[in-house]
Design an enzyme around this catalytic site. Structure first.
Site, short mmCIF file in Angstrom:
data_model
loop_
_atom_site.label_atom_id
_atom_site.label_comp_id
_atom_site.label_asym_id
_atom_site.label_seq_id
_atom_site.Cartn_x
_atom_site.Cartn_y
_atom_site.Cartn_z
N ARG A 24 29.60 -12.97 5.04
CA ARG A 24 28.80 -13.60 6.10
C ARG A 24 28.95 -15.12 6.05
O ARG A 24 29.59 -15.72 6.91
CB ARG A 24 27.34 -13.18 5.97
CG ARG A 24 26.49 -13.49 7.22
CD ARG A 24 25.92 -14.90 7.26
NE ARG A 24 25.09 -15.22 6.11
CZ ARG A 24 24.64 -16.43 5.85
NH1 ARG A 24 24.96 -17.46 6.64
NH2 ARG A 24 23.89 -16.67 4.79
N ASP A 25 28.41 -15.74 5.03
CA ASP A 25 28.43 -17.19 4.94
C ASP A 25 29.85 -17.72 4.77
O ASP A 25 30.16 -18.83 5.22
CB ASP A 25 27.55 -17.64 3.77
CG ASP A 25 27.26 -19.13 3.78
OD1 ASP A 25 27.39 -19.76 4.83
OD2 ASP A 25 26.89 -19.65 2.72
N HIS A 217 21.20 -21.07 -4.16
CA HIS A 217 22.40 -21.01 -3.33
C HIS A 217 23.05 -22.40 -3.38
O HIS A 217 22.65 -23.31 -2.67
CB HIS A 217 21.98 -20.65 -1.89
CG HIS A 217 23.12 -20.46 -0.95
ND1 HIS A 217 23.43 -19.24 -0.39
CD2 HIS A 217 24.04 -21.32 -0.45
CE1 HIS A 217 24.46 -19.36 0.43
NE2 HIS A 217 24.85 -20.63 0.40
N HIS A 219 26.28 -25.12 -3.32
CA HIS A 219 27.63 -25.48 -2.88
C HIS A 219 28.24 -26.41 -3.94
O HIS A 219 27.53 -27.11 -4.65
CB HIS A 219 27.60 -26.16 -1.52
CG HIS A 219 27.36 -25.22 -0.39
ND1 HIS A 219 27.88 -25.41 0.87
CD2 HIS A 219 26.67 -24.06 -0.32
CE1 HIS A 219 27.51 -24.42 1.67
NE2 HIS A 219 26.77 -23.58 0.97
N CYS A 250 29.28 -24.96 5.60
CA CYS A 250 28.17 -24.98 6.54
C CYS A 250 28.65 -25.63 7.82
O CYS A 250 29.04 -26.80 7.80
CB CYS A 250 26.98 -25.75 5.98
SG CYS A 250 25.63 -25.91 7.15
N ASN A 259 30.92 -22.44 -0.97
CA ASN A 259 29.89 -21.94 -1.87
C ASN A 259 30.43 -21.82 -3.29
O ASN A 259 31.63 -21.81 -3.53
CB ASN A 259 29.45 -20.55 -1.42
CG ASN A 259 28.75 -20.55 -0.09
OD1 ASN A 259 27.65 -21.06 0.04
ND2 ASN A 259 29.39 -19.99 0.92
#
Length: 310
Positions: A24-25, A217, A219, A250, A259
């Protein structure tokens, strides 16, 4: 395949849940749309590698995230592995309608700790976003769904600069009060450092938010993701978000790099003697396979280091 020597550190959890966000991300930030069949195989490979939480897609309007415009078909065709959770991101009531119609059992909402990012990402204020989420969470809970809250810009904002810890705590508390069972603290542009992580988790604890309701979460924009993860584990967090092969960034924060790579995380956790249930070799093979499809090498240090051994 080479593996780290297991040398535990005191004060760390015995097991960690990895919340895999690559499908997803990760894929939502690719410049090109990945074919549906590739996405489906990616999800199957991630589950086969032992990941028990694999975020599958997002029900955001295709205008905003065209890379995930196939979300409905993906969920319809996904062969769900036993014991694996497949949460989806849901931005609003319309997204929840789609998720419920497809039998999704777990959703996530995506909020912001800062006003500027809320406006750029959600086209509303922080207060407006919470008002928008309230009926979504209420309906989801009444339908028996699990609900996670993402909170972005917890450690810094590219437009507003430093984000005060009390400001993050306030928004985090309000998100949880909506009914979210877990809150993921996002370092959206990767500027956090371990002391900052410890301070935020401690402040949340003082505000009545225990570490077992938190995830992190990170980065890796400035190379701090693993150090920040260790600080979070020392503070009692046992759920860590990561992305296979380090995919993702992002779309609303142009300085954000990928990430934390799941392989890099698993290497660290293996060395600390912390159980994850993940087959690192299988995961590395999966990220090499995906890198071939994307036409570029994986940014994960562990993937690059172990590639020759597979």
């Amino acid at each position: 395949m080479l593996a780290p020597q297991r040398v535990p550190m005191p004060g760390l959890p015995s097991a960690v849940t990895i919340w895999e966000v690559g499908a997803r991300d990760g894929l939502q930030n690719e410049p090109a749309v990945v074919p549906l069949d590739v996405k489906l195989e990616f999800l199957e490979r991630l589950a086969a590698a032992g990941l028990t939480v694999v975020e599958a897609t997002s029900f955001v309007h295709p205008k905003w995230v065209p890379q995930l415009a196939d979300a409905d078909e993906l969920i319809s065709r996904l062969r769900q592995a036993p014991g694996v959770r497949y949460p989806v991101l849901v931005p609003n009531d319309r997204g929840l309608d789609r998720a419920l119609a497809l039998g999704v059992r777990e959703i996530a909402i995506f909020g912001s700790a800062t006003e500027t990012f809320a406006m750029r990402n959600l086209n509303t204020t922080v207060d407006g976003s919470l008002a928008m989420f309230e009926p979504v969470v209420r309906r989801a809970l009444s339908s028996g769904l699990r609900v996670r809250g993402y909170l972005s810009m917890c450690f810094g904002d590219p437009w507003e600069g430093e984000v005060p810890v009390p400001q993050v705590v306030s928004v985090a508390r309000r998100l949880l009060d909506l009914g979210c069972d877990q809150l993921s603290l996002g370092d959206t542009i990767g500027v956090g450092t371990p002391g900052h992580v410890t301070a935020l988790i401690t402040a949340l604890g003082s505000a009545g938010v225990p570490a077992d309701r938190l995830a992190v979460h990170f980065h890796d924009t400035y190379g701090q993701a693993l150090a920040n993860t260790l600080a979070a584990l020392q503070a009692g967090v046992t759920t860590v978000d990561s992305s296979a092969g380090g995919l993702g960034g992002c779309p609303y924060a142009k300085s954000a790099t990928g990430n934390l790579a799941t392989e890099d995380l698993v290497w660290q956790l293996n060395g600390l003697g912390i159980e994850t249930g993940v087959d690192l070799a299988a995961l590395v093979r999966t990220s090499l396979w995906m890198a071939d499809h994307l036409g570029r090498p994986s940014p994960s240090a562990v993937v690059r280091a172990l590639a020759a051994d597979l």
